[in-house]
Design a protein around this motif. Sequence first.
Motif, mmCIF file in Angstrom:
data_model
loop_
_atom_site.group_PDB
_atom_site.id
_atom_site.type_symbol
_atom_site.label_atom_id
_atom_site.label_comp_id
_atom_site.label_asym_id
_atom_site.label_seq_id
_atom_site.Cartn_x
_atom_site.Cartn_y
_atom_site.Cartn_z
ATOM 1 N N GLN A 181 0.819 -1.359 -0.132
ATOM 2 C CA GLN A 181 -0.095 -0.103 0.006
ATOM 3 C C GLN A 181 0.885 1.259 0.030
ATOM 4 N N PHE A 182 0.562 2.301 -0.873
ATOM 5 C CA PHE A 182 1.033 3.461 -1.044
ATOM 6 C C PHE A 182 0.115 4.477 -0.672
ATOM 7 N N TRP A 183 0.750 5.259 0.423
ATOM 8 C CA TRP A 183 -0.113 6.358 0.915
ATOM 9 C C TRP A 183 0.538 7.698 0.504
ATOM 10 N N GLN A 184 -0.208 8.596 0.043
ATOM 11 C CA GLN A 184 0.189 10.098 0.139
ATOM 12 C C GLN A 184 -0.446 11.032 0.576
ATOM 13 N N GLY A 185 -0.209 11.752 1.613
ATOM 14 C CA GLY A 185 -0.952 12.742 2.109
ATOM 15 C C GLY A 185 -1.784 13.877 1.156
ATOM 16 N N ARG A 186 -2.858 14.083 1.371
ATOM 17 C CA ARG A 186 -3.393 15.155 0.639
ATOM 18 C C ARG A 186 -4.359 15.859 1.412
ATOM 19 N N LYS A 187 -4.560 17.287 1.095
ATOM 20 C CA LYS A 187 -5.291 18.279 1.756
ATOM 21 C C LYS A 187 -6.878 17.779 2.206
ATOM 22 N N SER A 188 -7.066 18.339 3.158
ATOM 23 C CA SER A 188 -8.774 17.935 3.671
ATOM 24 C C SER A 188 -8.978 16.413 4.116
ATOM 25 N N ARG A 189 -7.853 15.617 4.444
ATOM 26 C CA ARG A 189 -7.854 14.178 4.990
ATOM 27 C C ARG A 189 -8.131 13.528 3.574
ATOM 28 N N LEU A 190 -8.343 14.083 2.516
ATOM 29 C CA LEU A 190 -8.772 13.190 1.356
ATOM 30 C C LEU A 190 -7.297 12.246 0.690
ATOM 31 N N HIS A 191 -6.793 11.609 1.474
ATOM 32 C CA HIS A 191 -5.335 11.191 1.022
ATOM 33 C C HIS A 191 -5.520 10.135 -0.171
ATOM 34 N N ASP A 192 -4.328 9.976 -0.845
ATOM 35 C CA ASP A 192 -4.365 9.163 -1.954
ATOM 36 C C ASP A 192 -3.746 7.763 -1.333
ATOM 37 N N ARG A 193 -4.317 6.796 -1.792
ATOM 38 C CA ARG A 193 -4.118 5.375 -1.128
ATOM 39 C C ARG A 193 -4.412 4.498 -2.181
ATOM 40 N N LEU A 194 -3.244 3.706 -2.702
ATOM 41 C CA LEU A 194 -3.342 2.518 -3.672
ATOM 42 C C LEU A 194 -2.639 1.412 -3.223
ATOM 43 N N ARG A 195 -3.443 0.393 -3.410
ATOM 44 C CA ARG A 195 -3.104 -0.791 -2.889
ATOM 45 C C ARG A 195 -2.925 -1.604 -3.967
ATOM 46 N N TYR A 196 -1.503 -2.611 -3.858
ATOM 47 C CA TYR A 196 -1.165 -3.461 -4.853
ATOM 48 C C TYR A 196 -1.355 -4.933 -4.503
ATOM 49 N N THR A 197 -2.056 -5.860 -4.982
ATOM 50 C CA THR A 197 -2.404 -7.182 -4.461
ATOM 51 C C THR A 197 -1.826 -8.272 -5.322
ATOM 52 N N ALA A 198 -0.997 -9.216 -4.877
ATOM 53 C CA ALA A 198 -0.447 -10.351 -5.872
ATOM 54 C C ALA A 198 -1.582 -11.045 -6.368
ATOM 55 N N GLN A 199 -1.502 -11.476 -7.641
ATOM 56 C CA GLN A 199 -2.354 -12.296 -8.352
ATOM 57 C C GLN A 199 -1.696 -13.561 -8.813
ATOM 58 N N PRO A 200 -2.556 -14.673 -8.901
ATOM 59 C CA PRO A 200 -1.913 -16.146 -9.148
ATOM 60 C C PRO A 200 -0.930 -15.999 -10.357
#
Length: 211
Positions: A181-200
């Motif tokens: 998971q990659f989290w980047q702080g953003r204004k008004s607590r509307l942060h960016d959050r991307l998750r990468y999940t391994a696939q078969p």
Amino acid sequence: MNIADLRKSYEKAELSESASHADPLQQFDQWLTEAIHSEVPEPNAMTLATVGSDLRPSTRVVLIKGYDAQGIVWYTNYASRKGQELAGNPFAALQFHWVELERVVRIEGVVEKVSAEESDEYFRSRPLDSRIGAWASPQSEVIESRTVLVANAARYGAQFLLNPPRPPHWGGYRLKPDNWQFWQGRKSRLHDRLRYTAQPDGSWLRERLAP
């Protein structure tokens, strides 16, 4: 001072799907490189979370010593609390927090020991005092005072001189990620959050999570 009133507005950067890498390792490499070049304090420090047989989680800060497609590597005492917990439950989590860049990386996966050859090679690269320290500290055990550590260091220093071998209880671990998971702080607590999940099939599923 009321600690509940402490707040910060995060406004330095953003993390979009179009500007991020499809491979989480490449994204991590970019962010770690930027943290190093930005000269943030100890960009290589990461929190390691493990869970014991009593199901109680514990955390500590360790230093990343390598990373590639195989996983994230660090070195420590195998007989320590984290070593004992990993022996019983090999699943763990890592977290990097680069405060100045308003970024967090979270990594989850299964942990295995690196090869003895890898551990030997890294151990030989350490400063002499650190190599002696690996022998001197019975990590996580109760000791009477700091005098115990000093005496142990003196004893092993006299025994091994300039060439202490790697202790059998000391070596590397590698966490093989299946979730980033990659989290980047953003204004008004509307942060960016991307998750990468391994696939078969070996690919990664990238999804945006609500902050």
